[in-house]
Design an enzyme around this catalytic site. Structure first.
Site, short mmCIF file in Angstrom:
data_model
loop_
_atom_site.label_atom_id
_atom_site.label_comp_id
_atom_site.label_asym_id
_atom_site.label_seq_id
_atom_site.Cartn_x
_atom_site.Cartn_y
_atom_site.Cartn_z
N PRO A 1 34.25 83.37 49.86
CA PRO A 1 34.03 82.95 48.66
C PRO A 1 35.37 83.72 47.12
O PRO A 1 34.29 85.10 47.18
CB PRO A 1 33.13 82.27 48.83
N LYS B 1 36.86 87.52 30.96
CA LYS B 1 38.93 88.97 31.05
C LYS B 1 39.59 87.64 30.07
O LYS B 1 40.18 88.09 29.27
CB LYS B 1 39.56 89.23 31.48
N TYR C 1 32.84 85.34 35.33
CA TYR C 1 33.46 87.18 35.00
C TYR C 1 35.09 86.92 34.79
O TYR C 1 35.22 88.11 33.85
CB TYR C 1 33.48 88.29 36.39
N SER D 1 41.85 92.29 33.45
CA SER D 1 41.89 92.81 35.41
C SER D 1 43.25 91.64 35.52
O SER D 1 42.86 90.44 35.17
CB SER D 1 40.25 92.14 35.44
N1 UFG Z 1 36.42 94.08 50.94
C1 UFG Z 1 35.42 93.98 52.11
N2 UFG Z 1 34.68 94.14 53.22
C2 UFG Z 1 33.87 94.71 51.56
C3 UFG Z 1 34.42 94.50 50.15
C4 UFG Z 1 35.25 94.05 50.26
O1 UFG Z 1 36.95 93.57 53.71
O2 UFG Z 1 32.88 94.35 51.55
C5 UFG Z 1 37.63 93.86 51.38
C6 UFG Z 1 37.89 91.75 50.07
O3 UFG Z 1 37.33 91.03 50.80
C7 UFG Z 1 39.32 92.16 49.10
C8 UFG Z 1 39.59 93.18 49.89
O4 UFG Z 1 38.63 94.02 50.22
O5 UFG Z 1 40.11 91.30 50.42
C9 UFG Z 1 38.75 94.01 47.58
O6 UFG Z 1 37.73 93.92 47.61
P1 UFG Z 1 36.54 94.10 45.97
O7 UFG Z 1 35.56 93.51 46.45
O8 UFG Z 1 37.06 95.95 46.26
O9 UFG Z 1 38.07 94.16 45.26
P2 UFG Z 1 38.80 92.78 44.46
O10 UFG Z 1 39.89 92.77 44.92
O11 UFG Z 1 37.46 91.50 45.11
O12 UFG Z 1 38.55 92.84 42.99
C10 UFG Z 1 37.41 92.72 42.45
C11 UFG Z 1 37.85 91.93 40.68
C12 UFG Z 1 38.49 92.65 39.82
C13 UFG Z 1 37.60 93.92 39.84
C14 UFG Z 1 37.15 94.35 41.25
C15 UFG Z 1 36.44 95.77 40.95
O13 UFG Z 1 38.54 90.71 41.58
O14 UFG Z 1 38.39 91.87 38.81
O15 UFG Z 1 36.77 93.77 42.07
O16 UFG Z 1 35.08 95.65 40.44
F1 UFG Z 1 38.57 94.79 39.11
#
Ligand code: UFG
Length: 344
Positions: free
Chosen positions: A305, A156, A152, A127
């Protein structure tokens, strides 16, 4: 020559199920093991309908040594694509042991079995989380990793070390950016188990009326519109990257001795699997509205966070060495994600 058998752990999951289809299309024979922890048996029916035959499937856990050994004896897979892992950041903070056990003990059990049975090729699901908050973007594969922000993420990073240390194993380590979208038929996609943590399922469920309102986590980040930037990639592009990685393992590898041998003989290649383009959360919402004609009910709330501000992939290495690049744009990702939600 018969088709090569490829063991797909977690093959009924979101990325695994799409990869099963791509493996079949490329002339491989996928053998699925899945414990249904974060997937449903109905995915097997959908795969059967899309493939035109029922793929070989064993319900079970990669921590089950006896089951794994039996699976290797019965099907003699020539390579493994290892998806089976827990992936929710928040859950990993609440229950770290579950993450270390499943994601690391599961990997070690699988490696033990592969070594015992003489299978040395693996494509591993890593990831972009291993990069943490990068000093500069886009991130290259050579960008140093940062201390993980969650158990998590730590699993990885540790898994990458374990694989690198096991030089008998030829590994293609794929660092996924943000997988979204669904198969164009909408027969398979990301399963809505519980309240989604990730942006796209939360967004599509909001538009479908299952959730009241999407909260954009933070509007005061140092980006053009104040929201976080990610590299969203269509799950079909991601699935195709796995086939490219499997092809590479068969085309470039020498026959390695799986007994203790020359450690320098090891193959451990890392590839960023992204589009190379970053979009902010607000840009994603706009793209969704433009692609589907649907309004998204959202509000800008507090930061979440642990979120990094901005990360997207440098794709030079994956384009040039693996010979793979993403083909589907953000509009296609949004249309397919919505189509899937409508069919759920
Ligand atoms: N986001 C929102 N509102 C939400 C959900 C997410 O604004 O309800 C924003 C987050 O703050 C972020 C972006 O959308 O800026 C993407 O968020 P995600 O939760 O979809 O994904 P992340 O970038 O946080 O990635 C995480 C882990 C990865 C993993 C991925 C999928 O860091 O390693 O989730 O599980 F692969």
């Amino acid at each position: 020559m018969g088709k090569r058998n490829i063991l797909v752990t977690g093959g009924l999951g979101f990325i695994g199920s799409h990869t099963v289809l791509c493996l079949d299309a490329a002339g491989y024979n996928p053998i699925i093991i899945d414990n249904l922890h974060n997937s449903r048996i109905e995915v097997l029916d959908a795969l059967t309908s899309l493939l035109g035959y029922r793929p070989t499937y064993v319900q079970g856990d990669v921590n089950d040594t006896e089951l794994l050994q039996g699976l290797f004896d019965a099907h003699r897979p020539e390579a493994v694509i290892h998806f089976a892992a827990h992936k929710a950041v928040g859950e990993s903070v609440e229950n770290p042991l579950m993450y270390y056990h499943n994601n690391l003990v599961g990997l070690i059990t699988l490696l033990d079995t592969m070594k015992l049975k003489g299978c040395s090729k693996m494509v591993f699901s890593s990831s972009c989380t291993v990069y943490g908050e990068p000093e500069s973007v886009p991130v290259k594969e050579s960008t140093p990793t940062r201390p993980a922000a969650s158990p998590y993420g730590a699993t990885k990073q540790m898994a990458e070390v374990i694989l690198k240390d096991n030089a008998w194993c030829e590994v293609q380590c794929l660092r996924y950016f943000n997988p979204v979208g669904a198969h164009p038929t909408a027969k398979i996609g990301e399963l809505p188990l519980g309240v989604p943590n990730n942006l796209i399922p939360y967004l599509t469920q909001t538009v479908a009326g299952i959730r009241e309102r999407l909260t954009v986590y933070g509007g005061d980040y140092p980006t053009a519109d104040g929201t976080c930037i990610r590299d969203y990639i269509h799950v079909m592009d991601l699935a195709e990257a796995h086939v490219a990685a499997i092809d590479r393992l068969f085309s470039t590898s020498k026959q390695l001795d799986v007994l203790p041998g020359d450690p320098s003989a090891g193959v451990f290649e890392v590839f960023n699997i992204g589009t190379g383009v970053g979009y902010s959360v607000l840009e994603v919402i706009q793209a969704f509205e433009a692609a589907t004609g649907k309004k998204v009910n959202y509000t800008v709330g507090d930061r979440r966070p642990g979120d990094v501000v901005a990360v997207w992939a440098d794709t030079d290495k994956v384009n040039n060495v693996l010979g793979w690049s993403a083909k589907r744009d953000l509009t296609t990702m949004m249309k397919d994600a919505w189509h899937w939600q409508e069919n759920c």
